[in-house]
Scaffold this motif. Structure first.
Motif, short mmCIF file in Angstrom:
data_model
loop_
_atom_site.label_atom_id
_atom_site.label_comp_id
_atom_site.label_asym_id
_atom_site.label_seq_id
_atom_site.Cartn_x
_atom_site.Cartn_y
_atom_site.Cartn_z
N ASP A 19 6.34 -0.98 -8.60
CA ASP A 19 5.27 -1.95 -8.32
C ASP A 19 5.53 -3.27 -9.03
OD1 ASP A 19 3.91 -0.13 -6.76
OD2 ASP A 19 2.58 0.54 -8.38
N ASN A 22 8.24 -5.10 -7.09
CA ASN A 22 7.66 -5.65 -5.86
C ASN A 22 6.85 -6.91 -6.16
OD1 ASN A 22 8.79 -3.66 -4.25
ND2 ASN A 22 7.01 -2.31 -4.43
N TYR A 23 6.09 -6.86 -7.26
CA TYR A 23 5.28 -8.03 -7.62
C TYR A 23 6.17 -9.22 -7.94
CZ TYR A 23 2.18 -11.23 -9.95
OH TYR A 23 1.50 -12.38 -10.29
N SER A 26 7.82 -10.72 -4.92
CA SER A 26 6.86 -11.31 -3.99
C SER A 26 6.19 -12.57 -4.54
CB SER A 26 5.77 -10.28 -3.63
OG SER A 26 6.33 -9.13 -3.05
N ASN A 27 6.44 -12.88 -5.81
CA ASN A 27 5.75 -14.00 -6.45
C ASN A 27 6.69 -14.91 -7.21
OD1 ASN A 27 2.58 -13.41 -6.18
ND2 ASN A 27 3.63 -11.46 -6.54
N VAL A 39 2.29 -11.36 -16.06
CA VAL A 39 2.88 -10.47 -15.05
C VAL A 39 2.29 -9.07 -15.17
CG1 VAL A 39 5.01 -9.39 -14.24
CG2 VAL A 39 5.02 -11.78 -14.92
N GLU A 42 -1.28 -9.12 -13.74
CA GLU A 42 -1.29 -9.28 -12.28
C GLU A 42 -0.77 -8.04 -11.56
OE1 GLU A 42 -2.27 -11.86 -10.28
OE2 GLU A 42 -3.14 -12.86 -12.03
N SER A 43 0.12 -7.31 -12.20
CA SER A 43 0.68 -6.10 -11.58
C SER A 43 -0.02 -4.83 -12.05
CB SER A 43 2.18 -6.00 -11.88
OG SER A 43 2.42 -5.93 -13.28
#
Length: 245
Positions: A19, A22-23, A26-27, A39, A42-43
Motif C-alpha cells: 500500500d 502504491n501511494y 501514485s503521488n 507519507v 496519508e497511507s
C-alpha cells in the motif's frame, strides 16, 4: 513511477508495505514536499513502515527517494531546489560514514582513555565543532582543554608531555597555526589525532590517527570560508557516542 516493483520485491513486501509503494507511485507530484511522517499519515501506516518499505525497494532511506523524485520532476522548481540542497547533506553524511574507519575510531577511543590531558585545537567555524566535542568530553569526565587562540595553541604544544593527546579539528587541514602546533606536539612525543576532510594533508603526516570526512566542493556563500562542517560533526559524534558505550 519511481519504485519499479518486480516479482523479487513483491515477495519481500507485506500487504501494508505494498500500500505504501502504491501511494508513493501514485503521488509523485506531492512527494517532494512531504516528510516521511506525512507519507505515513496519508497511507494510513507508520513512519517505521514507510522507512522499511523504501529500504526493501532498494533505497537507502526516504531522503534518497525524495531526492531522486525531485531530480526527475518538473512540477515545482522551488521544491526541486530545496531537495537538491537536502541532497547535498545526504551525500555528505553518507560519504563521510563510508570514509570512517572503524579501526581508527576504536584506536582514538583507546588513546583518549590512556591520555593524561587532552588538548583540542580548532580555528574559525570549526571551533563550533570543537566546542561541542570539548563540552561532551568534560561531561564524560575527561581532562580536556579547548584551545582556539593561535598563539596559545602554538606555545602550549611546545611544552606538551608524552602522556598528553592533541586532537585537531580542521576542515581543510591547512591552518598554519594548527600545523605548527601539531608538529611541536609530535616532536614532544605526544599522540596526535586529526579530524579533517582532506586526504594526504600535512596534518595527516604528523598524526598518529586520522579520520577523514567528505567535503562538498561547492560552497553556498563563495565570498567566505563557510563550507559545511557537518562531516566533522559526524566524526565528533562517532567518537563521543562510542566513549559513552
Amino acid at each position: 513511477m519511481i519504485i519499479e516493483v518486480n516479482d523479487n520485491i513483491i515477495k519481500k513486501l507485506t500487504p501494508t508495505e505494498r500500500d505504501v509503494v502504491n501511494y508513493i507511485n501514485s503521488n509523485l507530484n506531492k512527494l517532494s514536499n512531504m516528510s516521511i511522517v506525512d507519507v505515513a499519515e496519508e497511507s494510513f501506516t507508520s513512519p517505521a513502515t514507510v522507512s522499511r518499505t523504501i529500504k526493501k525497494c532498494g533505497f537507502e532511506g526516504f531522503s534518497e527517494l525524495r531526492y531522486k523524485i525531485s531530480a526527475k520532476e518538473e512540477y515545482n522548481h522551488d521544491s526541486k531546489k530545496v531537495n537538491e540542497i537536502l541532497g547535498k547533506s545526504l551525500i555528505e553524511v553518507t560519504k563521510t560514514i563510508e570514509n570512517i574507519s572503524i579501526t581508527n575510531v576504536l584506536n582514538i577511543v583507546k588513546t583518549i582513555k590512556e591520555s593524561k590531558r587532552i588538548y583540542i585545537l580548532a580555528r574559525g567555524l570549526t571551533e563550533l565543532v570543537a566546542q561541542e566535542f570539548n563540552l561532551k568530553m568534560q561531561l564524560l569526565g575527561y581532562n580536556t582543554f579547548l584551545i582556539v587562540d593561535p598563539n596559545i595553541m602554538m606555545n602550549i604544544c611546545k611544552t606538551i608531555e608524552k602522556e598528553d593527546l592533541v586532537i585537531a579539528f580542521s576542515l581543510r587541514a591547512e591552518t598554519k597555526e594548527i600545523i605548527e602546533s601539531v608538529k611541536s606536539a609530535k616532536k614532544s612525543g605526544a599522540k596526535v589525532v586529526t579530524c579533517c576532510c582532506v586526504r594526504k594533508s600535512i596534518l595527516e603526516e604528523y598524526s598518529d590517527i586520522t579520520i577523514i570526512g567528505y567535503k562538498q566542493s561547492r560552497t553556498s556563500i563563495k565570498e567566505f570560508e563557510v563550507t559545511s562542517r557537518l562531516p566533522l560533526f559526524i566524526i565528533s559524534r562517532a567518537i563521543i557516542d562510542y566513549l559513552i558505550i
